[in-house]
Write an enzyme that holds these catalytic residues in place. Sequence first.
Site, short mmCIF file in Angstrom:
data_model
loop_
_atom_site.label_atom_id
_atom_site.label_comp_id
_atom_site.label_asym_id
_atom_site.label_seq_id
_atom_site.Cartn_x
_atom_site.Cartn_y
_atom_site.Cartn_z
N SER A 12 0.82 -1.21 0.00
CA SER A 12 0.00 0.00 0.00
C SER A 12 0.86 1.26 0.00
O SER A 12 0.34 2.37 -0.14
CB SER A 12 -0.93 0.02 1.22
OG SER A 12 -0.18 0.02 2.42
N LYS A 161 17.18 3.14 9.39
CA LYS A 161 17.52 2.51 8.10
C LYS A 161 18.90 1.86 8.17
O LYS A 161 19.12 0.77 7.61
CB LYS A 161 17.47 3.54 6.97
CG LYS A 161 16.11 4.14 6.70
CD LYS A 161 15.04 3.11 6.40
CE LYS A 161 15.12 2.53 5.02
NZ LYS A 161 13.92 1.71 4.67
N PHE A 221 19.45 17.48 -2.37
CA PHE A 221 19.33 16.03 -2.21
C PHE A 221 19.35 15.35 -3.57
O PHE A 221 19.09 15.96 -4.61
CB PHE A 221 18.03 15.64 -1.48
CG PHE A 221 16.84 16.47 -1.86
CD1 PHE A 221 16.16 16.24 -3.04
CD2 PHE A 221 16.42 17.51 -1.03
CE1 PHE A 221 15.08 17.02 -3.40
CE2 PHE A 221 15.34 18.30 -1.38
CZ PHE A 221 14.67 18.05 -2.57
#
Length: 348
Positions: A12, A161, A221
């Site tokens: 999802s 992470k 970024f």
Amino acid sequence: MSGELVLVTGGSGFVGAHCVVRLLDAGYRVRTTVRSLTREADVRAMVKAGGAEPGEALSFAVADLLSDAGWPEAVSGCDFVLHVASPFPPGVPKHEDELIVPAREGTLRVLRAARDAGVRRVVQTSSFAAIGYGHQHTDQPFSEESWTDPNADVSAYVKSKTLAERAAWDFIAREGGSLELSVVNPVGVFGPVLGPDYSGSIQLVRLLMDGAMPGTPRLSFGVVDVRDVADLHLRAMTSPAAKGERFLAIAGDGMTMNDIALLLKARMGDAAKRVPTRMLPDVMVRLTSLIAPSLKPIVPDLGKVRKASSEKAGRVLGWAPRSNEETIVATAESLVRLGLLRNPRKAA
């Protein structure tokens, strides 16, 4: 057409849904995990929006990163697993463990279940966050050899992470058996939105389009298209050369928020009339973050440039991503198409 069965965790989500689309297009059968079957209709709608016809090739399993329940059933009969699901908060969590525990323990749950079910390879969605943080400033591009220092002054997301990916490699080395692991490390993921679930990166474009900021913070970024991230997952899943390797996903040189704002102004016509193009002083962003907590995560990155290279993904897997410009425009066009921007008629 392979017909092999692939589990995608978190179908999802923004990246997860695009991975489902890419796999279905390539002829795989896909099973995806959701925390509740009430999301099945949403996921099917997102997959259709991505141009795939899910039909019976797409099935669902209920599983949560915080619980052992459901994972053996989810991986049963699967040839491969794309472990995409990971918590990504809208703001700063009260305690870093709110992010670290689900990311690390969830990864280990998926890997254990995959090993026990005889899955051939897991591709884990990690992040540039596990590569380019906690270092002294450098002008050299980061590569897959680099690791973030989780003991440095880094955000809870960055730490989560890093620790989750470290835990995955340690698991494979110590108790992975015949299970193989490959890892994809994307930078900021942009590209076409398929529904109301999208990444924090997309939020930046939405805020610009909505004119929700008086100007652009000095943020820089890397950019990569979600469709190319999904393609890289498929390449990492199937290529023998990807076994035991990690791959940075970045399309080219980084962009600043101001670069993105100017591109939107140039390419999006009337839909970009609210986009601000003046740059905000760092001090203004810092002061605003005191009353707008959603800005706090970006404050440490003001003015910093982190370079990265996807040379390895191109050389080893033949990966060739879209341009930054195409990606950003596709992002904005999808926000317009899905009606996810403020109504122009309500503008002041």
